[in-house]
Write a protein that holds these residues in place. Sequence first.
Motif, PDB file in Angstrom:
ATOM      1  N   LYS A 159      -3.454   6.396 -10.525  1.00 14.26           N
ATOM      2  CA  LYS A 159      -3.573   7.051  -9.201  1.00 14.26           C
ATOM      3  C   LYS A 159      -5.036   7.327  -8.877  1.00 14.26           C
ATOM      4  O   LYS A 159      -5.761   7.894  -9.682  1.00 14.26           O
ATOM      5  N   ALA A 171      -3.619  -6.418  -4.035  1.00 12.79           N
ATOM      6  CA  ALA A 171      -3.859  -5.244  -3.187  1.00 12.79           C
ATOM      7  C   ALA A 171      -2.575  -4.426  -3.049  1.00 12.79           C
ATOM      8  O   ALA A 171      -2.595  -3.189  -3.067  1.00 12.79           O
ATOM      9  N   ARG A 172      -1.460  -5.118  -2.946  1.00 11.41           N
ATOM     10  CA  ARG A 172      -0.159  -4.436  -2.809  1.00 11.41           C
ATOM     11  C   ARG A 172       0.179  -3.646  -4.087  1.00 11.41           C
ATOM     12  O   ARG A 172       0.723  -2.539  -4.009  1.00 11.41           O
ATOM     13  N   GLU A 175      -1.503  -0.364  -3.913  1.00 16.34           N
ATOM     14  CA  GLU A 175      -0.794   0.571  -3.027  1.00 16.34           C
ATOM     15  C   GLU A 175       0.413   1.167  -3.734  1.00 16.34           C
ATOM     16  O   GLU A 175       0.660   2.366  -3.663  1.00 16.34           O
ATOM     17  N   GLY A 178      -0.625   3.676  -6.264  1.00 23.86           N
ATOM     18  CA  GLY A 178      -1.457   4.769  -5.741  1.00 23.86           C
ATOM     19  C   GLY A 178      -2.938   4.619  -6.036  1.00 23.86           C
ATOM     20  O   GLY A 178      -3.696   5.585  -5.952  1.00 23.86           O
ATOM     21  N   GLN A 180      -6.780   2.707  -5.192  1.00 22.22           N
ATOM     22  CA  GLN A 180      -7.478   2.400  -3.933  1.00 22.22           C
ATOM     23  C   GLN A 180      -7.965   0.959  -3.960  1.00 22.22           C
ATOM     24  O   GLN A 180      -8.970   0.667  -4.602  1.00 22.22           O
ATOM     25  N   PRO A 181      -7.291   0.064  -3.240  1.00 21.93           N
ATOM     26  CA  PRO A 181      -7.670  -1.354  -3.319  1.00 21.93           C
ATOM     27  C   PRO A 181      -8.928  -1.705  -2.527  1.00 21.93           C
ATOM     28  O   PRO A 181      -9.147  -1.181  -1.450  1.00 21.93           O
TER      29      PRO A 181
END
Length: 323
Positions: A159, A171-172, A175, A178, A180-181
Motif C-alpha cells: 500500500k 498499472a492495474r 491499483e 493500493g 501508486q503506479p
Amino acid sequence: MKLLPPLLAAASLAVAAAAHAQVKWDLPAAYPATNFHSVNLQQFADDVERATGGKLKITVHPNASLFKAPEIKRAVQGGQAQIGEILLVNFQNEWPIFGADGIPFLATSYDDAMKLWRVQKPMLDKKLAEQGMMVLYAVPWPPQGIYVKKPISSAADLKGVKWRAYSPATARIAELVGAQPVTVQAAELSQAMATGVVESYMSSGATGFDTKTYEHIKYWYDTQAWLPKNAVIVNRRAFDALDKPTQDALLKAAADAEVRGLEASKKANTESLDKLRANGMTIVSPPPAQLTADMKKVGETMLKEWLDKAGPEGQQLVDAFRK
Ligand code: PCA
C-alpha cells in the motif's frame, strides 16, 4: 580486353546490379544490447545477412535509441521502421488479445507461455494483417516477480509504494494492491529508481539485472506470475518488396530465433537471479503464502476484467489454452 556484345554486356550488368542491390532495414528494440532478447535479435540479423549473401541487412537499434518502447509498433505500421521488436502486452488497450500473456497467473511457466503463444498467434496474425504487418517470432521474458525495498508478507504491505508499471496490466495491479503506479519504460528505469520515482515494480530477474536494481532495491519475490512476450513484427509492404528467396531466408532465421530465444530466456532467468544474489539481493522463493494468495486474487480479478473486455474472442483463447 575482349569486349562483350552490347546486349550481353547490358544483361550481365543488370545481373551484377541485382546481386549487389542491398536492402537495408532498421530494427528498433527497447532493451539494452546485452539483454538476451537483443543478443538474439543481433544473431537473427546476422543470420539473415549471411543467408541472403548480404542482400538484406538489418540494423538493430537497441535500448529504445530509435523509438521508445510504446512507439515501435506504430513506427513499423507506418513504415518509419521496416521491422521492430515490441512487448505485446503494451498494446492491450488497443486490442485485449495483445495482453493475454500479461494476465497474472494465467500462464506461469515456459511451457504454458508457449502453449498460450500457440493459441494467441493465429489471432495476432489476423489482427496484424489488418494493420499491414506480420509477426515473425516471439520470445517470452522470464517469470515476473516483485521488486520491493522492504520485506513484505502480503499485498497489504505494498500500500502506498511508488510502483513502476510497464504496461496497462502492471498499472492495474498497482491499483488493486493500493500502490501508486507510474509508467516507465525499461530504458528509463535505472534513472527512475535513482531519483526515487520508483520504489517497487514487477518484472523478471533479467530486467532487474539489466537496470542494476540491486543498487536501490534489496528484495525480489519469485511470484512467477506471468511471462510476457517480445514479438518481432515486420511491415507487410517491406516484406512483400523482398524477392522470394530473401523472404524465405528471413522466415527461416525467424523460426530459428524463436527456438534459440526460448532457451536464452530460460538461461537468462537462472543466471540473472544468481547475479542479483551475488550483488546482495535477497531472492524470496517461494514467496510468503499470504502474498501468493493475495496476488492470485488480483489475477482472478484481472482475468475477469480482461474477459469482459475481450468478449467471445477472449473466452475462446482462454478455453483453447486450458484445453
Ligand atoms: N522486462 C520488461 C518487460 C518484462 C520484463 O521482464 C520490463 O520490465 O520492461
